[in-house]
Design a protein around this motif. Structure first.
Motif, PDB file in Angstrom:
ATOM      1  N   GLN A 115       0.991  -1.215  -0.110  1.00 37.56           N
ATOM      2  CA  GLN A 115       0.152   0.053   0.099  1.00 37.56           C
ATOM      3  C   GLN A 115       0.740   1.217  -0.141  1.00 37.56           C
ATOM      4  O   GLN A 115       0.370   2.201  -0.688  1.00 37.56           O
ATOM      5  CB  GLN A 115      -0.857   0.011   1.157  1.00 37.56           C
ATOM      6  CG  GLN A 115      -1.787   1.116   1.110  1.00 37.56           C
ATOM      7  CD  GLN A 115      -3.035   0.947   1.994  1.00 37.56           C
ATOM      8  OE1 GLN A 115      -3.379   0.074   2.460  1.00 37.56           O
ATOM      9  NE2 GLN A 115      -3.987   2.032   2.149  1.00 37.56           N
ATOM     10  N   PRO A 116       1.987   1.347   0.722  1.00 38.21           N
ATOM     11  CA  PRO A 116       2.698   2.700   0.771  1.00 38.21           C
ATOM     12  C   PRO A 116       3.436   2.755  -0.575  1.00 38.21           C
ATOM     13  O   PRO A 116       3.617   4.088  -0.955  1.00 38.21           O
ATOM     14  CB  PRO A 116       3.733   2.459   1.848  1.00 38.21           C
ATOM     15  CG  PRO A 116       3.193   1.252   2.672  1.00 38.21           C
ATOM     16  CD  PRO A 116       2.467   0.652   1.880  1.00 38.21           C
ATOM     17  N   HIS A 117       3.236   1.795  -1.397  1.00 37.65           N
ATOM     18  CA  HIS A 117       4.244   1.956  -2.701  1.00 37.65           C
ATOM     19  C   HIS A 117       3.462   1.991  -3.927  1.00 37.65           C
ATOM     20  O   HIS A 117       3.938   2.562  -5.032  1.00 37.65           O
ATOM     21  CB  HIS A 117       5.053   0.828  -2.814  1.00 37.65           C
ATOM     22  CG  HIS A 117       6.077   0.479  -1.496  1.00 37.65           C
ATOM     23  ND1 HIS A 117       7.089   1.313  -1.076  1.00 37.65           N
ATOM     24  CD2 HIS A 117       5.814  -0.131  -0.717  1.00 37.65           C
ATOM     25  CE1 HIS A 117       7.587   1.165  -0.018  1.00 37.65           C
ATOM     26  NE2 HIS A 117       6.782  -0.023   0.355  1.00 37.65           N
ATOM     27  N   TYR A 118       2.012   1.800  -3.966  1.00 41.31           N
ATOM     28  CA  TYR A 118       1.448   1.706  -5.100  1.00 41.31           C
ATOM     29  C   TYR A 118      -0.008   2.452  -5.220  1.00 41.31           C
ATOM     30  O   TYR A 118      -0.490   2.409  -3.802  1.00 41.31           O
ATOM     31  CB  TYR A 118       1.364   0.235  -5.603  1.00 41.31           C
ATOM     32  CG  TYR A 118       2.633  -0.244  -6.049  1.00 41.31           C
ATOM     33  CD1 TYR A 118       3.238   0.033  -7.352  1.00 41.31           C
ATOM     34  CD2 TYR A 118       3.110  -1.246  -5.127  1.00 41.31           C
ATOM     35  CE1 TYR A 118       4.337  -0.448  -7.265  1.00 41.31           C
ATOM     36  CE2 TYR A 118       4.408  -1.718  -5.425  1.00 41.31           C
ATOM     37  CZ  TYR A 118       5.119  -1.574  -6.697  1.00 41.31           C
ATOM     38  OH  TYR A 118       6.325  -1.982  -6.771  1.00 41.31           O
ATOM     39  N   ASP A 119      -0.489   3.083  -6.106  1.00 38.61           N
ATOM     40  CA  ASP A 119      -2.042   3.277  -6.185  1.00 38.61           C
ATOM     41  C   ASP A 119      -2.835   2.477  -6.406  1.00 38.61           C
ATOM     42  O   ASP A 119      -3.933   2.558  -6.219  1.00 38.61           O
ATOM     43  CB  ASP A 119      -1.916   4.904  -7.107  1.00 38.61           C
ATOM     44  CG  ASP A 119      -0.977   5.949  -6.749  1.00 38.61           C
ATOM     45  OD1 ASP A 119      -0.992   6.507  -5.760  1.00 38.61           O
ATOM     46  OD2 ASP A 119      -0.100   5.998  -7.437  1.00 38.61           O
ATOM     47  N   LEU A 120      -2.213   1.659  -7.457  1.00 34.50           N
ATOM     48  CA  LEU A 120      -3.218   0.832  -8.100  1.00 34.50           C
ATOM     49  C   LEU A 120      -2.555  -0.575  -8.218  1.00 34.50           C
ATOM     50  O   LEU A 120      -1.215  -0.850  -8.730  1.00 34.50           O
ATOM     51  CB  LEU A 120      -3.884   0.980  -9.403  1.00 34.50           C
ATOM     52  CG  LEU A 120      -4.623   0.292 -10.127  1.00 34.50           C
ATOM     53  CD1 LEU A 120      -5.918  -0.404  -9.795  1.00 34.50           C
ATOM     54  CD2 LEU A 120      -4.670   0.600 -11.474  1.00 34.50           C
ATOM     55  N   VAL A 121      -3.031  -1.818  -7.948  1.00 36.32           N
ATOM     56  CA  VAL A 121      -2.771  -3.234  -7.890  1.00 36.32           C
ATOM     57  C   VAL A 121      -3.803  -3.801  -8.992  1.00 36.32           C
ATOM     58  O   VAL A 121      -5.002  -3.775  -8.526  1.00 36.32           O
ATOM     59  CB  VAL A 121      -2.795  -3.892  -6.752  1.00 36.32           C
ATOM     60  CG1 VAL A 121      -2.365  -5.638  -6.889  1.00 36.32           C
ATOM     61  CG2 VAL A 121      -1.803  -3.558  -5.805  1.00 36.32           C
ATOM     62  N   VAL A 122      -3.172  -4.250 -10.172  1.00 33.00           N
ATOM     63  CA  VAL A 122      -4.215  -5.204 -10.913  1.00 33.00           C
ATOM     64  C   VAL A 122      -3.635  -6.390 -11.090  1.00 33.00           C
ATOM     65  O   VAL A 122      -2.568  -6.952 -11.457  1.00 33.00           O
ATOM     66  CB  VAL A 122      -3.910  -4.469 -12.538  1.00 33.00           C
ATOM     67  CG1 VAL A 122      -4.726  -5.249 -13.873  1.00 33.00           C
ATOM     68  CG2 VAL A 122      -4.330  -2.864 -12.665  1.00 33.00           C
ATOM     69  N   ILE A 123      -4.641  -7.480 -10.962  1.00 28.60           N
ATOM     70  CA  ILE A 123      -4.522  -8.731 -10.896  1.00 28.60           C
ATOM     71  C   ILE A 123      -4.905  -9.544 -12.212  1.00 28.60           C
ATOM     72  O   ILE A 123      -6.120  -9.501 -12.385  1.00 28.60           O
ATOM     73  CB  ILE A 123      -5.186  -9.351  -9.487  1.00 28.60           C
ATOM     74  CG1 ILE A 123      -4.630  -8.710  -8.172  1.00 28.60           C
ATOM     75  CG2 ILE A 123      -4.837 -10.820  -9.307  1.00 28.60           C
ATOM     76  CD1 ILE A 123      -5.488  -8.936  -6.998  1.00 28.60           C
ATOM     77  N   ASP A 124      -4.149 -10.165 -12.542  1.00 30.34           N
ATOM     78  CA  ASP A 124      -4.494 -11.023 -13.638  1.00 30.34           C
ATOM     79  C   ASP A 124      -4.876 -12.627 -13.315  1.00 30.34           C
ATOM     80  O   ASP A 124      -3.849 -12.944 -12.369  1.00 30.34           O
ATOM     81  CB  ASP A 124      -3.486 -11.077 -15.049  1.00 30.34           C
ATOM     82  CG  ASP A 124      -3.679 -11.671 -16.126  1.00 30.34           C
ATOM     83  OD1 ASP A 124      -5.208 -11.864 -16.538  1.00 30.34           O
ATOM     84  OD2 ASP A 124      -3.411 -12.225 -17.062  1.00 30.34           O
ATOM     85  N   THR A 125      -5.557 -12.952 -13.786  1.00 29.95           N
ATOM     86  CA  THR A 125      -6.065 -14.314 -13.139  1.00 29.95           C
ATOM     87  C   THR A 125      -6.246 -15.531 -14.206  1.00 29.95           C
ATOM     88  O   THR A 125      -6.310 -15.104 -15.332  1.00 29.95           O
ATOM     89  CB  THR A 125      -7.378 -14.360 -12.523  1.00 29.95           C
ATOM     90  OG1 THR A 125      -8.210 -13.946 -13.433  1.00 29.95           O
ATOM     91  CG2 THR A 125      -7.484 -13.282 -11.142  1.00 29.95           C
TER      92      THR A 125
END
Length: 284
Positions: A115-125
């Motif tokens: 969380q301190p390092h990124y604005d968005l996490v995108v998960i490919d499944t």
């Protein structure tokens, strides 16, 4: 930090293309984006060239609860876009998580480290029902499910993906709200009466379903997306102007519209992306 999963229980609907292009566009808008590759066929892991490769990846994150970003996070050539690589070569994670007490909640519990390092996490499944897929959904604020305008894809959407969302509903008792599912109609052919009919039917069927939003954005079947993937570039950099004589908008405008619809709070930096220079805007 926002978390978005790109899901479908059917393979070949364009999940990785959507995840890779959306992530790269938002990174070019000046936000910090992390891609997580949970697919056993690690296409996203090799979508963009790396400038530094971490010694670990998804396996270390989920099997050993690794939180050291230096061990997990690889950097791509796109400024602001990092990736945790798929490296479960022996396909052990599904079994491990299935038998772990916190299996379906493990990713949700580990994401605060990022969380301190990124604005968005995108998960490919992966394109199949699995513990990993359920885990990705339970860790997400929103989910996008691409569906092609074909009758078999529409049937699988109802039988597989929508059933999956229903099956994780009991986690509400633990205070975990399943994410809103956005249905993205993908690879729409320029001329097809049958495809158009299926599009209209999908919108009518799911119009009143509270847990599902049929997106206004549609992704046409244009050559820019496979061409960009071949080059290892985001489509918005490869095609930032609409070709003469084509009705469908440029890839830049398609991905921008998708980003607008998912994250209207970031509209201003999205509107400044031109795609021409491939440069990254100042962080906002």
């Amino acid at each position: 930090m926002q978390v978005l999963s790109v899901i479908s229980t059917k393979g070949g609907v364009g999940k990785t293309t959507i995840a890779a292009n959306l992530g790269a566009f938002i990174a070019d808008a000046g936000l910090r984006v992390l891609l997580l590759d949970l697919d056993m066929q690690p296409t996203l892991s090799s979508y963009y060239e790396l400038i530094s490769r971490a010694p670990g990846g998804i396996y270390e994150l989920l099997a050993f609860n690794e939180r050291d970003l230096a061990c997990l996070v690889s950097r791509t050539t796109i400024d602001g876009l990092d990736v945790v690589l798929s490296n479960d070569e022996h396909r052990q994670l599904n079994t491990l998580l299935l038998h772990a007490p916190d299996g379906r909640l493990r990713l949700r519990n580990l994401l605060p480290a990022f969380q301190p390092h990124y604005d968005l996490v995108v998960i490919d499944t992966q394109g199949a029902r699995s513990v990993l897929l359920e885990m990705a959904l339970l860790a997400s604020h929103q989910a996008v499910s691409p569906v092609t305008p074909e009758i078999l894809a529409a049937r699988e959407l109802r039988r597989g993906t929508l059933q999956l969302v229903e099956d994780i509903a009991p986690y509400r008792k633990l205070g975990i709200e399943p994410p809103l599912l956005h249905l993205l109609i993908n690879r729409v052919p320029a001329v097809s009466t049958n495809a158009r009919l299926i599009q209209q039917t999908l919108r009518l069927i799911f119009k009143e379903q509270a847990s599902l939003h049929v997106m206004d954005t549609e992704v046409p079947a244009i050559e820019a997306f496979p061409r960009a993937a071949t080059k290892g570039e985001p489509a918005h950099r490869v095609e930032y102007r609409r070709p003469s004589g084509r009705l469908a908008p440029a890839a830049l405008e398609i991905v921008r519209q998708l980003a607008h619809e998912l994250y209207p709070q970031w509209r201003e930096p999205f509107d400044r992306v031109t795609g021409k220079s491939g440069g990254r805007l100042a962080h906002v």
